[in-house]
Design a protein around this motif. Structure first.
Motif, PDB file in Angstrom:
ATOM      1  N   ALA A  11      11.860   6.800  41.120  1.00 34.87           N
ATOM      2  CA  ALA A  11      10.788   7.617  40.545  1.00 34.87           C
ATOM      3  C   ALA A  11       9.904   8.242  41.618  1.00 34.87           C
ATOM      4  O   ALA A  11       8.776   8.642  41.341  1.00 34.87           O
ATOM      5  N   LEU A  13       8.247  10.950  43.996  1.00 39.45           N
ATOM      6  CA  LEU A  13       7.902  12.340  43.709  1.00 39.45           C
ATOM      7  C   LEU A  13       8.117  13.269  44.897  1.00 39.45           C
ATOM      8  O   LEU A  13       8.348  14.461  44.719  1.00 39.45           O
ATOM      9  N   LEU A  48      14.278  10.751  39.188  1.00 41.34           N
ATOM     10  CA  LEU A  48      13.595  11.133  37.952  1.00 41.34           C
ATOM     11  C   LEU A  48      12.854  12.454  38.087  1.00 41.34           C
ATOM     12  O   LEU A  48      12.656  13.157  37.087  1.00 41.34           O
ATOM     13  N   ARG A  49      12.452  12.822  39.295  1.00 45.48           N
ATOM     14  CA  ARG A  49      11.769  14.098  39.488  1.00 45.48           C
ATOM     15  C   ARG A  49      12.661  15.263  39.067  1.00 45.48           C
ATOM     16  O   ARG A  49      12.160  16.321  38.671  1.00 45.48           O
ATOM     17  N   ALA A  52      12.249  15.469  35.142  1.00 44.65           N
ATOM     18  CA  ALA A  52      10.888  15.223  34.641  1.00 44.65           C
ATOM     19  C   ALA A  52      10.568  16.077  33.414  1.00 44.65           C
ATOM     20  O   ALA A  52      10.041  15.580  32.409  1.00 44.65           O
ATOM     21  N   SER A  53      10.892  17.370  33.462  1.00 48.67           N
ATOM     22  CA  SER A  53      10.601  18.236  32.314  1.00 48.67           C
ATOM     23  C   SER A  53      11.463  17.868  31.117  1.00 48.67           C
ATOM     24  O   SER A  53      11.016  17.956  29.962  1.00 48.67           O
ATOM     25  N   MET A  56       9.802  14.875  29.403  1.00 51.59           N
ATOM     26  CA  MET A  56       8.644  15.277  28.613  1.00 51.59           C
ATOM     27  C   MET A  56       9.053  15.991  27.336  1.00 51.59           C
ATOM     28  O   MET A  56       8.504  15.722  26.255  1.00 51.59           O
ATOM     29  N   THR A  85       9.925   2.308  41.671  1.00 51.10           N
ATOM     30  CA  THR A  85       8.841   3.237  41.376  1.00 51.10           C
ATOM     31  C   THR A  85       7.754   3.153  42.428  1.00 51.10           C
ATOM     32  O   THR A  85       7.518   2.083  42.996  1.00 51.10           O
ATOM     33  N   SER A  93       4.556   4.418  37.929  1.00 53.89           N
ATOM     34  CA  SER A  93       4.178   5.807  37.693  1.00 53.89           C
ATOM     35  C   SER A  93       4.399   6.189  36.233  1.00 53.89           C
ATOM     36  O   SER A  93       5.215   5.589  35.520  1.00 53.89           O
ATOM     37  N   LEU A  95       5.859   8.859  35.177  1.00 56.73           N
ATOM     38  CA  LEU A  95       7.219   9.371  35.044  1.00 56.73           C
ATOM     39  C   LEU A  95       8.209   8.239  34.837  1.00 56.73           C
ATOM     40  O   LEU A  95       9.112   8.321  33.989  1.00 56.73           O
ATOM     41  N   SER A  98       7.673   6.856  31.301  1.00 50.96           N
ATOM     42  CA  SER A  98       8.138   7.800  30.281  1.00 50.96           C
ATOM     43  C   SER A  98       9.657   7.792  30.166  1.00 50.96           C
ATOM     44  O   SER A  98      10.209   7.906  29.063  1.00 50.96           O
ATOM     45  N   PHE A  99      10.342   7.654  31.303  1.00 48.81           N
ATOM     46  CA  PHE A  99      11.805   7.608  31.262  1.00 48.81           C
ATOM     47  C   PHE A  99      12.287   6.422  30.444  1.00 48.81           C
ATOM     48  O   PHE A  99      13.171   6.566  29.579  1.00 48.81           O
TER      49      PHE A  99
END
Length: 208
Positions: A11, A13, A48-49, A52-53, A56, A85, A93, A95, A98-99
């Motif tokens: 995760a 960034l 994961l970056r 990311a969209s 979401m 992470t 994080s 992100l 959320s994953f």
């Protein structure tokens, strides 16, 4: 030769990132342990970056993009998982969380997991046990006893960092390899979204 599937989730960034570096070290050590025991290892590394969209959008709509669906299937269909992470404000994080929020909470059942985290200072190391470990316990995964935390100083040239971080990585990799050795998860069909379990309770519908 028997194959074991290893999923690696980072995760981080930035690029490059210490989070990805720790994930890669854990992955290489785990692969080495399994190959020593005669296994072939297929590794899928996920940044994961890069999705990311998609994560979401999935949270907003309830539907994954083809790209995210492929990533989720790689994680839920693996024999073992390395999840790393960065620590932000004393926890994983957003992100990262959320994953794992978009994965059905039964899809990681019995999945062997090594948890890892990175931060600027060692004072955040407890996040492994009060944040990450409970998350994967809730998801019914089998979390290896050794979690690996790496502060910025652990990547330096001091005698302590040169000795302790590789030792922690090696110990965690050995534990994950031992758990993966007897896994049959990758031979099973799993739904990362829990569609079958949801629909089976709707109007008596039974998936074919």
């Amino acid at each position: 030769m028997t194959v074991r599937k290893l999923a690696v989730v980072s995760a981080g960034l930035s690029q490059p990132s210490s989070t990805r570096m720790l994930a890669d070290h854990l992955s290489a050590a785990t692969v080495s342990r399994l190959e020593e025991q005669g296994f072939e290892v297929e590794v899928t590394t996920i940044e994961l970056r890069d999705v990311a969209s998609d994560i979401m959008n999935n949270m907003l709509t309830g539907f994954p993009s083809p790209k995210l669906e492929s990533v989720l299937e790689a994680v839920t269909g693996a024999d073992g998982l390395i999840a790393v992470t960065p620590i932000f404000t004393t926890s994983y994080s957003g992100l990262f969380k959320s994953f794992f929020d978009v994965i059905d909470n039964q899809s990681l059942t019995d999945l062997p997991v090594v948890i890892g985290a990175t931060a600027g200072t060692p004072r955040h190391s407890l996040a492994l046990d009060y944040a990450l470990r409970p998350l994967f316990t809730y998801l019914h995964a089998v979390v290896a006893p050794t979690g690996v935390f790496a502060a910025t100083g652990d990547w330096g040239e001091s005698a302590d960092s040169v000795k302790t971080l590789p030792n922690r990585i090696g110990r965690a990799a050995g534990e994950l390899a031992a758990l993966m050795k007897d896994s049959d998860r990758s031979s099973q069909v799993r739904d990362p979204f829990g569609f079958d379990s949801v629909m089976s309770g709707v109007g008596g519908f039974q998936p074919s």
